[in-house]
Design an enzyme around this catalytic site. Sequence first.
Site, PDB file in Angstrom:
ATOM      1  N   ASN A 267      37.025 -30.368 -20.801  1.00  0.00           N
ATOM      2  CA  ASN A 267      35.600 -29.999 -20.732  1.00  0.00           C
ATOM      3  C   ASN A 267      35.490 -28.919 -19.661  1.00  0.00           C
ATOM      4  OD1 ASN A 267      32.863 -29.787 -20.407  1.00  0.00           O
ATOM      5  ND2 ASN A 267      32.568 -31.875 -19.615  1.00  0.00           N
TER       6      ASN A 267
ATOM      7  N   LYS B 197      32.960 -27.277 -18.842  1.00  0.00           N
ATOM      8  CA  LYS B 197      31.631 -27.261 -18.202  1.00  0.00           C
ATOM      9  C   LYS B 197      31.120 -25.816 -18.127  1.00  0.00           C
ATOM     10  CE  LYS B 197      32.762 -31.587 -15.977  1.00  0.00           C
ATOM     11  NZ  LYS B 197      32.582 -32.520 -14.879  1.00  0.00           N
TER      12      LYS B 197
ATOM     13  N   HIS C 153      27.069 -36.403 -21.955  1.00  0.00           N
ATOM     14  CA  HIS C 153      27.786 -36.297 -20.679  1.00  0.00           C
ATOM     15  C   HIS C 153      26.830 -36.682 -19.545  1.00  0.00           C
ATOM     16  CE1 HIS C 153      29.960 -34.708 -17.278  1.00  0.00           C
ATOM     17  NE2 HIS C 153      31.043 -34.735 -18.040  1.00  0.00           N
TER      18      HIS C 153
ATOM     19  N   GLU D  98      26.318 -35.433 -16.777  1.00  0.00           N
ATOM     20  CA  GLU D  98      25.597 -34.290 -16.187  1.00  0.00           C
ATOM     21  C   GLU D  98      24.380 -33.937 -17.032  1.00  0.00           C
ATOM     22  OE1 GLU D  98      29.039 -31.768 -15.896  1.00  0.00           O
ATOM     23  OE2 GLU D  98      29.863 -33.123 -14.382  1.00  0.00           O
TER      24      GLU D  98
ATOM     25  N   GLU E   2      33.289 -42.390 -18.722  1.00  0.00           N
ATOM     26  CA  GLU E   2      33.360 -41.522 -17.549  1.00  0.00           C
ATOM     27  C   GLU E   2      32.489 -42.111 -16.438  1.00  0.00           C
ATOM     28  OE1 GLU E   2      34.672 -37.264 -18.641  1.00  0.00           O
ATOM     29  OE2 GLU E   2      32.499 -37.324 -18.653  1.00  0.00           O
TER      30      GLU E   2
ATOM     31  N   GLY F  63      34.531 -35.334 -10.781  1.00  0.00           N
ATOM     32  CA  GLY F  63      34.550 -34.222  -9.835  1.00  0.00           C
ATOM     33  C   GLY F  63      34.617 -34.657  -8.382  1.00  0.00           C
TER      34      GLY F  63
ATOM     35  N   SER G 251      38.179 -37.270 -12.705  1.00  0.00           N
ATOM     36  CA  SER G 251      39.270 -36.908 -11.807  1.00  0.00           C
ATOM     37  C   SER G 251      40.651 -37.264 -12.370  1.00  0.00           C
ATOM     38  CB  SER G 251      39.075 -37.531 -10.418  1.00  0.00           C
ATOM     39  OG  SER G 251      37.857 -37.081  -9.851  1.00  0.00           O
TER      40      SER G 251
HETATM   41  P1  13P Z   1      36.604 -34.088 -13.603  1.00  0.00           P
HETATM   42  O1  13P Z   1      37.905 -34.245 -14.362  1.00  0.00           O
HETATM   43  O2  13P Z   1      36.455 -32.729 -12.973  1.00  0.00           O
HETATM   44  O3  13P Z   1      36.356 -35.216 -12.666  1.00  0.00           O
HETATM   45  O4  13P Z   1      35.445 -34.148 -14.709  1.00  0.00           O
HETATM   46  C1  13P Z   1      35.445 -35.174 -15.640  1.00  0.00           C
HETATM   47  C2  13P Z   1      34.439 -34.861 -16.659  1.00  0.00           C
HETATM   48  O5  13P Z   1      33.245 -34.863 -16.393  1.00  0.00           O
HETATM   49  C3  13P Z   1      34.907 -34.521 -18.012  1.00  0.00           C
HETATM   50  O6  13P Z   1      33.863 -34.481 -18.916  1.00  0.00           O
END
Ligand code: 13P
Length: 253
Positions: A9, A11, A96, A98, A168, A174, A214
């Site tokens: 992803n 982002k 997601h 976010e 997740e 992150g 992560s």
């Molecule tokens: P990270 O791997 O940067 O923690 O992000 C995970 C994520 O949100 C994948 O959709």
Amino acid sequence: MRKKIVAGNWKMNLEYAEGVSLFSEIVNMVRDERNGDQLAVICAPFIHLNSLVQLGTDVVGIGAQNCHQKESGAYTGEISAKMIKSVGCGYVIIGHSERRQYFAETDELLAEKTNIALANGLVPLFCIGETLDERNNGSYFEVLKTQLEKGLFGLSAEDFAKVVIAYEPVWAIGTGLTATAEQAQEVHAFIRKEIAAKYDEAIADGTTILYGGSCNPKNAAELFAQPDIDGGLIGGASLKSRDFVDIVKTFNA
Ligand code: 13P
């Protein structure tokens, strides 16, 4: 057997040329180094999708990170599932954390998005996850159950069988804080149990459930070795070709 998937992803990262360059590296490395039937997917910002499809969906699948819940119409600035499908994408991330957090996407809205994605032949990568507070106060199973019930369990068995779920934990995204393999396995087994209770054992057995948060080349092997973890949804590490492809290769290392 259920599919093993490692999805990146990106982002809101990478300008146009950077995306083409990173994706080309990933395609070449996966083509040369792939050692099993695991599937690699990259979910990119909309501006990249058309060019990435030209570079090789036979080796690495392509997905979007969101879609609108309606088929088409006067929704300035939005992108429909049909448009995403029309450039040759196979996947779309739905729900997601976010998007839930910063764009106020509710479980009800996400159920609509899932429906429209499926109606247009896209595989939804449907995300669920608890916050740190919910983990610490012990309510996380309830939270995850509600996300499953409201977001996905309105689907027919036939449609549900096409969905990929990503667990997740919000506190692990992150942050460099990964769920331990035991914590992740506990939740994945719970998700599978809920699916079996709602649908049946065969559907639960066939559902691909990814871990995200992560995930990196160092911790992927232990996570993916868990019986109910079928791959990963990778954020930061998917922006580095070597790291991403090393995670893809973890399955058969
Ligand atoms: P990270 O791997 O940067 O923690 O992000 C995970 C994520 O949100 C994948 O959709």
